[in-house]
Write a protein that holds these residues in place. Sequence first.
Motif, short mmCIF file in Angstrom:
data_model
loop_
_atom_site.label_atom_id
_atom_site.label_comp_id
_atom_site.label_asym_id
_atom_site.label_seq_id
_atom_site.Cartn_x
_atom_site.Cartn_y
_atom_site.Cartn_z
N PHE A 109 -29.25 -47.70 10.22
CA PHE A 109 -30.59 -47.21 9.89
C PHE A 109 -30.70 -46.98 8.38
O PHE A 109 -31.68 -47.39 7.75
N MET A 110 -29.69 -46.35 7.80
CA MET A 110 -29.72 -46.05 6.37
C MET A 110 -29.63 -47.34 5.55
O MET A 110 -30.31 -47.47 4.52
N ALA A 111 -28.82 -48.29 5.99
CA ALA A 111 -28.66 -49.54 5.25
C ALA A 111 -29.97 -50.32 5.19
O ALA A 111 -30.24 -51.01 4.19
N MET A 112 -30.79 -50.19 6.22
CA MET A 112 -32.08 -50.90 6.25
C MET A 112 -33.20 -50.09 5.62
O MET A 112 -34.34 -50.56 5.55
N GLY A 113 -32.92 -48.89 5.17
CA GLY A 113 -33.94 -48.08 4.52
C GLY A 113 -34.88 -47.38 5.46
O GLY A 113 -35.87 -46.78 5.01
N GLY A 114 -34.61 -47.45 6.76
CA GLY A 114 -35.45 -46.76 7.73
C GLY A 114 -36.72 -47.51 8.05
O GLY A 114 -36.80 -48.75 7.96
N TYR A 115 -37.74 -46.76 8.42
CA TYR A 115 -39.05 -47.33 8.74
C TYR A 115 -39.77 -47.71 7.45
O TYR A 115 -39.61 -47.06 6.41
N ASP A 116 -40.59 -48.75 7.51
CA ASP A 116 -41.24 -49.29 6.33
C ASP A 116 -42.42 -48.41 5.91
O ASP A 116 -43.47 -48.41 6.56
N GLU A 117 -42.28 -47.70 4.81
CA GLU A 117 -43.31 -46.78 4.35
C GLU A 117 -44.46 -47.48 3.64
O GLU A 117 -45.48 -46.84 3.31
N ARG A 150 -36.35 -56.22 12.10
CA ARG A 150 -35.44 -56.23 10.96
C ARG A 150 -34.00 -55.98 11.39
O ARG A 150 -33.06 -56.58 10.86
N ALA A 151 -33.82 -55.11 12.39
CA ALA A 151 -32.48 -54.85 12.89
C ALA A 151 -31.87 -56.10 13.52
O ALA A 151 -30.68 -56.39 13.32
N ARG A 152 -32.67 -56.82 14.27
CA ARG A 152 -32.17 -58.06 14.89
C ARG A 152 -31.78 -59.07 13.81
O ARG A 152 -30.71 -59.69 13.88
N ALA A 153 -32.63 -59.24 12.80
CA ALA A 153 -32.33 -60.17 11.72
C ALA A 153 -31.14 -59.71 10.88
O ALA A 153 -30.39 -60.52 10.34
N TYR A 154 -30.95 -58.41 10.81
CA TYR A 154 -29.84 -57.79 10.08
C TYR A 154 -28.51 -58.05 10.79
O TYR A 154 -27.44 -57.97 10.18
N GLY A 155 -28.57 -58.37 12.08
CA GLY A 155 -27.36 -58.70 12.82
C GLY A 155 -27.02 -57.80 13.97
O GLY A 155 -25.98 -57.97 14.62
N LEU A 208 -35.19 -57.20 4.77
CA LEU A 208 -34.63 -56.43 5.88
C LEU A 208 -34.39 -54.97 5.49
O LEU A 208 -34.34 -54.10 6.36
N THR A 209 -34.23 -54.72 4.19
CA THR A 209 -34.12 -53.36 3.68
C THR A 209 -35.40 -53.01 2.94
O THR A 209 -35.87 -53.79 2.11
N VAL A 210 -35.96 -51.86 3.24
CA VAL A 210 -37.26 -51.47 2.69
C VAL A 210 -37.14 -50.14 1.94
O VAL A 210 -36.10 -49.50 1.95
N ASN A 239 -39.00 -41.16 8.84
CA ASN A 239 -37.86 -41.24 7.92
C ASN A 239 -37.35 -39.86 7.54
O ASN A 239 -36.13 -39.64 7.49
N LEU A 240 -38.24 -38.93 7.26
CA LEU A 240 -37.79 -37.58 6.93
C LEU A 240 -36.96 -36.98 8.06
O LEU A 240 -35.91 -36.37 7.82
N ALA A 241 -37.42 -37.15 9.28
CA ALA A 241 -36.68 -36.62 10.43
C ALA A 241 -35.32 -37.27 10.55
O ALA A 241 -34.31 -36.59 10.78
N HIS A 242 -35.26 -38.58 10.38
CA HIS A 242 -34.00 -39.30 10.53
C HIS A 242 -33.05 -38.98 9.37
O HIS A 242 -31.85 -38.78 9.57
N PHE A 243 -33.58 -38.94 8.15
CA PHE A 243 -32.74 -38.67 6.98
C PHE A 243 -32.18 -37.24 7.04
O PHE A 243 -31.13 -36.96 6.48
N GLY A 244 -32.88 -36.35 7.71
CA GLY A 244 -32.43 -34.97 7.82
C GLY A 244 -31.53 -34.68 9.01
O GLY A 244 -31.11 -33.54 9.21
N ALA A 245 -31.22 -35.71 9.79
CA ALA A 245 -30.36 -35.55 10.97
C ALA A 245 -28.90 -35.54 10.57
O ALA A 245 -28.52 -35.99 9.50
N THR A 246 -28.04 -35.04 11.47
CA THR A 246 -26.61 -34.97 11.20
C THR A 246 -25.79 -35.92 12.07
O THR A 246 -24.58 -36.01 11.90
N GLY A 247 -26.43 -36.62 12.99
CA GLY A 247 -25.69 -37.38 13.99
C GLY A 247 -25.17 -38.73 13.53
O GLY A 247 -25.65 -39.32 12.55
N GLU A 248 -24.21 -39.25 14.28
CA GLU A 248 -23.70 -40.60 14.08
C GLU A 248 -24.68 -41.62 14.62
O GLU A 248 -24.73 -42.76 14.15
N PHE A 249 -25.46 -41.22 15.63
CA PHE A 249 -26.48 -42.08 16.22
C PHE A 249 -27.83 -41.39 16.06
O PHE A 249 -27.96 -40.20 16.34
N LEU A 250 -28.84 -42.14 15.63
CA LEU A 250 -30.17 -41.61 15.41
C LEU A 250 -31.13 -42.23 16.41
O LEU A 250 -31.21 -43.45 16.52
#
Length: 261
Positions: free
Chosen positions: A161-169, A184-189, A240-242, A86-97
Amino acid sequence: MTGPVSGRVSFCVTCKNRLWQLRETLPENLARVEADGNAEIVLLNYNSGDGLDAWVRTYRKFVDRGLLRYLHERSEPHFHMSKAKNLAHFGATGEFLVNLDADNFIGDTVPLWRAQWARRYDTLIHGFIPETDRGRVGARDGLPAEGNGTSGRIGLPRRHFMAMGGYDEAMLPMSQQDVDLVDRARAYGLDVVRVPQSGRASICNSFEDKLRDTGLTLTWQEMRSRNLQRRRENLALGRLTVNADRSPKEVLLNFTERLTL
């Protein structure tokens, strides 16, 4: 949407005492990112004690060019997969993670993944090595075989990714975090598709390698069992969001700037 998407792609890598792997994977992966023209590697040093920080400083030119974004977490004594990712993903700048484990090579996947997101933007892509996945007993939805080093190759649009809260800590440090995110992503749609990768995609790890820095005495099977229960509960409860109560963490960005994620 026609043509490959042009948004920035962030390959998010975590490392605690895996410098021996990064020495092999990072140079090749930086070359792939440079060739793409709009991508970055986000490398999180999760308080690694193997000289990683000094080694990354030799790649300062890639940091200065925006190809390598370096985050340094300096307080955690033990490795926790979900928290680190999550730290790595939250610190990224991209449109796709894209999660890229330290032992994985990007290979020729970047244009393939861009083309997939062009066909269907709201997609989670789960990469894999087809040769080692063939014929696995008990495969579910064609997910990668455990132990082949590719289960963590996951990419999706940042906003989802952000809407789902990332990986479940709330999970234990190892096992099931990746497939929980897929579930969770599949269930999220989101659509979930698999894109194979040719050539060498990963460096082999042992269970001892995976567990060494967790600080727990639990076996891999015990962690897997407990996290599998949490994963099933997430779906059964519609969770689905953690990480709603997650506390922000401070990291050092590119050697000098303090950043709270």
